[in-house]
Scaffold this motif. Sequence first.
Motif, PDB file in Angstrom:
ATOM      1  N   CYS A   1       0.851  -1.201   0.000  1.00  4.09           N
ATOM      2  CA  CYS A   1       0.000   0.000   0.000  1.00  4.09           C
ATOM      3  C   CYS A   1       0.881   1.244   0.000  1.00  4.09           C
ATOM      4  O   CYS A   1       1.864   1.307   0.737  1.00  4.09           O
ATOM      5  N   PRO A   2       0.556   2.239  -0.818  1.00  3.95           N
ATOM      6  CA  PRO A   2       1.308   3.509  -0.757  1.00  3.95           C
ATOM      7  C   PRO A   2       1.212   4.114   0.638  1.00  3.95           C
ATOM      8  O   PRO A   2       0.329   3.764   1.429  1.00  3.95           O
ATOM      9  N   GLN A   3       2.112   5.026   0.935  1.00  2.00           N
ATOM     10  CA  GLN A   3       2.114   5.666   2.250  1.00  2.00           C
ATOM     11  C   GLN A   3       0.771   6.360   2.507  1.00  2.00           C
ATOM     12  O   GLN A   3       0.260   7.072   1.658  1.00  2.00           O
ATOM     13  N   ILE A   4       0.224   6.124   3.686  1.00  2.00           N
ATOM     14  CA  ILE A   4      -1.028   6.772   4.077  1.00  2.00           C
ATOM     15  C   ILE A   4      -0.651   8.043   4.834  1.00  2.00           C
ATOM     16  O   ILE A   4      -0.262   7.986   6.005  1.00  2.00           O
ATOM     17  N   ARG A   5      -0.790   9.173   4.142  1.00  2.00           N
ATOM     18  CA  ARG A   5      -0.278  10.431   4.681  1.00  2.00           C
ATOM     19  C   ARG A   5      -1.347  11.312   5.319  1.00  2.00           C
ATOM     20  O   ARG A   5      -1.012  12.267   6.024  1.00  2.00           O
ATOM     21  N   TYR A   6      -2.600  11.014   5.049  1.00  2.00           N
ATOM     22  CA  TYR A   6      -3.691  11.840   5.568  1.00  2.00           C
ATOM     23  C   TYR A   6      -4.785  10.929   6.110  1.00  2.00           C
ATOM     24  O   TYR A   6      -4.990   9.830   5.603  1.00  2.00           O
ATOM     25  N   PRO A   7      -5.522  11.381   7.134  1.00  2.00           N
ATOM     26  CA  PRO A   7      -6.635  10.573   7.641  1.00  2.00           C
ATOM     27  C   PRO A   7      -7.670  10.358   6.545  1.00  2.00           C
ATOM     28  O   PRO A   7      -7.915  11.249   5.735  1.00  2.00           O
ATOM     29  N   ASP A   8      -8.261   9.190   6.520  1.00  2.63           N
ATOM     30  CA  ASP A   8      -9.237   8.873   5.478  1.00  2.63           C
ATOM     31  C   ASP A   8     -10.550   9.603   5.746  1.00  2.63           C
ATOM     32  O   ASP A   8     -11.010   9.670   6.870  1.00  2.63           O
ATOM     33  N   VAL A   9     -11.133  10.139   4.684  1.00  2.00           N
ATOM     34  CA  VAL A   9     -12.378  10.903   4.848  1.00  2.00           C
ATOM     35  C   VAL A   9     -13.572  10.164   4.269  1.00  2.00           C
ATOM     36  O   VAL A   9     -14.643  10.732   4.136  1.00  2.00           O
ATOM     37  N   TYR A  10     -13.403   8.894   3.933  1.00  3.05           N
ATOM     38  CA  TYR A  10     -14.474   8.155   3.279  1.00  3.05           C
ATOM     39  C   TYR A  10     -15.194   7.203   4.227  1.00  3.05           C
ATOM     40  O   TYR A  10     -15.749   6.200   3.816  1.00  3.05           O
ATOM     41  N   GLY A  11     -15.148   7.480   5.513  1.00  2.00           N
ATOM     42  CA  GLY A  11     -15.907   6.676   6.458  1.00  2.00           C
ATOM     43  C   GLY A  11     -15.148   5.494   7.032  1.00  2.00           C
ATOM     44  O   GLY A  11     -15.678   4.750   7.836  1.00  2.00           O
ATOM     45  N   ILE A  12     -13.898   5.310   6.630  1.00  2.00           N
ATOM     46  CA  ILE A  12     -13.108   4.213   7.187  1.00  2.00           C
ATOM     47  C   ILE A  12     -12.550   4.659   8.534  1.00  2.00           C
ATOM     48  O   ILE A  12     -12.055   5.769   8.673  1.00  2.00           O
ATOM     49  N   ASP A  13     -12.628   3.788   9.530  1.00  2.00           N
ATOM     50  CA  ASP A  13     -12.136   4.110  10.864  1.00  2.00           C
ATOM     51  C   ASP A  13     -10.616   4.096  10.846  1.00  2.00           C
ATOM     52  O   ASP A  13      -9.989   3.049  10.979  1.00  2.00           O
ATOM     53  N   MET A  14     -10.020   5.266  10.644  1.00  2.00           N
ATOM     54  CA  MET A  14      -8.571   5.341  10.509  1.00  2.00           C
ATOM     55  C   MET A  14      -7.996   6.295  11.545  1.00  2.00           C
ATOM     56  O   MET A  14      -8.723   7.029  12.211  1.00  2.00           O
ATOM     57  N   ALA A  15      -6.701   6.310  11.660  1.00  2.00           N
ATOM     58  CA  ALA A  15      -6.031   7.095  12.691  1.00  2.00           C
ATOM     59  C   ALA A  15      -6.154   8.602  12.455  1.00  2.00           C
ATOM     60  O   ALA A  15      -6.434   9.068  11.360  1.00  2.00           O
ATOM     61  N   LYS A  16      -5.891   9.342  13.526  1.00  2.00           N
ATOM     62  CA  LYS A  16      -5.770  10.793  13.414  1.00  2.00           C
ATOM     63  C   LYS A  16      -4.442  11.113  12.747  1.00  2.00           C
ATOM     64  O   LYS A  16      -3.521  10.285  12.717  1.00  2.00           O
ATOM     65  N   MET A  17      -4.321  12.334  12.219  1.00  2.00           N
ATOM     66  CA  MET A  17      -3.113  12.733  11.488  1.00  2.00           C
ATOM     67  C   MET A  17      -1.838  12.436  12.285  1.00  2.00           C
ATOM     68  O   MET A  17      -0.885  11.851  11.784  1.00  2.00           O
ATOM     69  N   GLY A  18      -1.842  12.851  13.563  1.00  2.00           N
ATOM     70  CA  GLY A  18      -0.633  12.698  14.370  1.00  2.00           C
ATOM     71  C   GLY A  18      -0.262  11.257  14.663  1.00  2.00           C
ATOM     72  O   GLY A  18       0.850  10.985  15.121  1.00  2.00           O
ATOM     73  N   ASP A  19      -1.181  10.305  14.420  1.00  2.00           N
ATOM     74  CA  ASP A  19      -0.894   8.891  14.674  1.00  2.00           C
ATOM     75  C   ASP A  19      -0.338   8.164  13.459  1.00  2.00           C
ATOM     76  O   ASP A  19       0.149   7.035  13.581  1.00  2.00           O
ATOM     77  N   LEU A  20      -0.442   8.762  12.272  1.00  2.00           N
ATOM     78  CA  LEU A  20      -0.016   8.076  11.052  1.00  2.00           C
ATOM     79  C   LEU A  20       1.500   7.912  11.018  1.00  2.00           C
ATOM     80  O   LEU A  20       2.252   8.861  11.263  1.00  2.00           O
ATOM     81  N   ALA A  21       1.954   6.724  10.677  1.00  2.00           N
ATOM     82  CA  ALA A  21       3.385   6.431  10.653  1.00  2.00           C
ATOM     83  C   ALA A  21       4.122   7.335   9.666  1.00  2.00           C
ATOM     84  O   ALA A  21       5.224   7.829   9.961  1.00  2.00           O
TER      85      ALA A  21
END
Length: 344
Positions: free
Chosen positions: A270-290
């Motif tokens: 998967c490409p780097q996930i740089r921003y929180p997902d806005v499509y309803g997926i339960d994803m991390a907050k910005m500051g938690d992203l690796a």
Amino acid sequence: WDGGYCIAGLLGHGDAFVLRDPSGIRPAFYYADDDIIAVASEAPLIQSVFGVREEGVHPIPPGQALCIKRSGAWMLERILEPLPFKQCSFERIYFSRGNDGRIYREREQLGRLLLKPLLHTLDKLGRSLQDTVLSFIPNTSELAFHGLAKEAQDHLDRTKEALCKEMAACTDRDAMQLCASKLEKVLNSKVRVEKVIHKDAKIRTFIQEDSSREHLTMHAYDVHYGTIKRGEDCVVAFDDSIVRGNTLRNAILRTIDKMGPTHIIVVSSCPQIRYPDVYGIDMAKMGDLAAFKAAISLLRERNMAHVIEDVYRKCKAELKVPLKGGQIVNHVKRIYEPFTPEEI
């Protein structure tokens, strides 16, 4: 609305509809015959339940609605003008079922594309495929992992073929012996695939709330002893998405380290996930992203911390810009701009 959605409605007089967003962010597939009309977010579900072939299931075009009359008649109607196609990549890389024929082939190709950078990394470490064990971590990464393993075998086969041709063209005895020595080594080599990590299938840490995720993660994984030669083998741990990196840090790396490998290489399809997902997926907050934490660390290492403060001030100011008619600017991109994906 400018996001991803798939809206289904049933009217009191018996008509129904399913509307897909104009960018095609959310998936929606349908099947219709004389007896039934079915809609689902994944095509293989319809194939399995109704026993139909892949070519009988079609996507609802972006911006269109499947309108179903009480009588059983149906039609596709354009409700919104289609926008540039922006399918949610995380759906196809991670969330969707792998038994969809198209997703199966996509995930396999993602794995194949990762062999070249993996070989480059192994070369820099002074390692080779012969002393490397390939393994995957979550079950969802299995299809992409098989793509990597197949490409690794194809690479060995291409190497054997090239050496055979080189040997056939040799006229010098010493050069022929050197080719023969290389060929013997390659012929004896094989792609080493092992199930190094075992995960308790009942525990899915990705969707667990923050307070209990770390505790669960530490107990969800264990190793298959005997799959790694201590002090000799390099381990490639194949993942299909690194979001927070918590599972890697708290469980995967610690668990593999028990086996005593010379190196642990983490590969992600998967490409780097740089921003929180806005499509309803339960994803991390910005500051938690690796990826975000990595970029922040690089800025501080290179005495560029002023960029962080500047971006923060501009983001706060952006909140005051009216949504209607205004152009929203993603200032956070500046956090990543000074670095290549490889550096991050």
